[in-house]
Design a protein around this motif. Sequence first.
Motif, PDB file in Angstrom:
ATOM      1  N   ASP A  83     -69.572 -62.278 -25.546  1.00  0.00           N
ATOM      2  CA  ASP A  83     -70.262 -62.110 -24.268  1.00  0.00           C
ATOM      3  C   ASP A  83     -71.057 -63.352 -23.902  1.00  0.00           C
ATOM      4  N   TRP A  84     -71.703 -63.946 -24.890  1.00  0.00           N
ATOM      5  CA  TRP A  84     -72.570 -65.092 -24.615  1.00  0.00           C
ATOM      6  C   TRP A  84     -71.780 -66.336 -24.259  1.00  0.00           C
ATOM      7  N   SER A  85     -70.637 -66.514 -24.910  1.00  0.00           N
ATOM      8  CA  SER A  85     -70.007 -67.829 -24.803  1.00  0.00           C
ATOM      9  C   SER A  85     -69.120 -67.922 -23.564  1.00  0.00           C
ATOM     10  N   TYR A  90     -65.641 -70.059 -25.608  1.00  0.00           N
ATOM     11  CA  TYR A  90     -65.071 -68.714 -25.659  1.00  0.00           C
ATOM     12  C   TYR A  90     -63.650 -68.769 -26.186  1.00  0.00           C
ATOM     13  N   ASP A  91     -62.884 -69.700 -25.638  1.00  0.00           N
ATOM     14  CA  ASP A  91     -61.478 -69.821 -26.041  1.00  0.00           C
ATOM     15  C   ASP A  91     -61.364 -70.052 -27.546  1.00  0.00           C
ATOM     16  N   LEU A  92     -62.221 -70.950 -28.074  1.00  0.00           N
ATOM     17  CA  LEU A  92     -62.132 -71.283 -29.497  1.00  0.00           C
ATOM     18  C   LEU A  92     -62.535 -70.104 -30.374  1.00  0.00           C
ATOM     19  N   ILE A  93     -63.573 -69.370 -29.945  1.00  0.00           N
ATOM     20  CA  ILE A  93     -64.044 -68.261 -30.775  1.00  0.00           C
ATOM     21  C   ILE A  93     -63.066 -67.102 -30.727  1.00  0.00           C
ATOM     22  N   VAL A  94     -62.539 -66.831 -29.513  1.00  0.00           N
ATOM     23  CA  VAL A  94     -61.673 -65.657 -29.381  1.00  0.00           C
ATOM     24  C   VAL A  94     -60.380 -65.847 -30.162  1.00  0.00           C
ATOM     25  N   ARG A  95     -59.957 -67.080 -30.364  1.00  0.00           N
ATOM     26  CA  ARG A  95     -58.771 -67.325 -31.176  1.00  0.00           C
ATOM     27  C   ARG A  95     -58.896 -66.648 -32.531  1.00  0.00           C
ATOM     28  N   TYR A  96     -60.051 -66.860 -33.152  1.00  0.00           N
ATOM     29  CA  TYR A  96     -60.250 -66.318 -34.490  1.00  0.00           C
ATOM     30  C   TYR A  96     -60.476 -64.814 -34.446  1.00  0.00           C
TER      31      TYR A  96
END
Lengths: 348, 83
Positions: A83-85, A90-96
């Motif tokens: 939510d924060w990013s 966001y793209d990099l975190i959601v990958r994982y």
Amino acid sequence: MSLVGSSNPEYVVARVRARRGMLYSTEEYRKLTRMSPPEIARFMEESTYEAEINALGSRHGGVDLIEYALNANLAKQFEEILDWSEGELYDLIVRYLRKFDAGNVKTVIRGIYTDASREAIETDLIRAGEFDDRLIRRLLEAESIEAVVEILEGTIYGEPLAAAYEEYEETDVLVPLENAIDRAFYERLLGNLPRGEPVRQYEAFLKAEIDFRNADNALRLARSGAEIDPAEYFIDGGDLFDRDTLARLARDLDELVEYIADSDYADELGPALRELEVADSLIAFEHATDTALLNYGDKLGTRHPVSVTPVISYILAKEREVENIRAIARGKEAGLSAAEIEEDLVIT
Amino acid sequence: MIETANELGHVAMQEGEVLIEADTAAALAVGLAALAAGYAERGIGAAAVGAMAEDDDLFVNGLILTVLPETIVILALVVVFIV
């Protein structure tokens, strides 16, 4: 450096660092290993897990309560990070974090396959990925695997699942579907990464994780001597193995150990490999890979303070904490001693 | 580019004029310094608000750290008095 409006690592990193400070310390783990499951639940109630323990306390008890509270808290925290990013972050975190989506889809498919009740499936989901509540509710309401495949049309799992569904209809085993989900996840994991030094370190970490997963699988296959095609379990994208080497090495344990000992990971995994030769125990090796990843994650967090890496480092540490507490609770339930449980924990 | 600017300057000098007034230059110096301070405060402010959201006690620390780059503007103001 981030561009205005495209990514906000400062905000996310500050929040995540504060959360990291709240994770359990070695001292607290030592206390936990000496408690009974109800005491562990009470201990958790006095820390970050308060809301979850209270919400689930009326429906579950004992080790189940701990387990569900851990999952719910993990999901909540990771959802918050997403939510924060914004933007590239966001793209990099959601990958994982998509790995939780992949896990949820698998849980739903397996649940339908085994005729499990909706409640049973729902409690096993970890809602930490990209899927929103509406999509998950629709998945839970699906009555056949075909319906699940239809609902996922339009997500990254749509096409590969639709292709695998035909194979499933012919053979009536879940392996093709599960492989399709895994492949969709891993393809998105490393594809089209943006440039930059922090991203390169993130990529190196993801590759190490894939390598270790491949090594774990290969060692298990090599030791069990089962007649399974190792290439079926191969995950693409790592540096250490390619499909053919893995298939060859999984037939011979000694050769495989030697291959890993000669690789770039020799420093981290060397002692565990020697133990594997002596004691013939895979647990030590799996622990060594876990510890190596966690150490790498800790290092990631400090090298580039304003980038995606501290966030990933926190995600890893949080996952590890959840796994550790679960190991303690399950160990206590099974009547293991404090010393035995401590051996099972991965703490840096 | 610099050479042309130099030449331009010489031409301007020869005619007894200056390329840019001293007051204008001082104003520019302060303005650019303020812009830089604003950029620095953007990152610090975002981090400070993030930290405050997790722990209210960090409000004072966050506020102090957020306005620290403002010192650049104060130093730049010195220029105004010495030209």
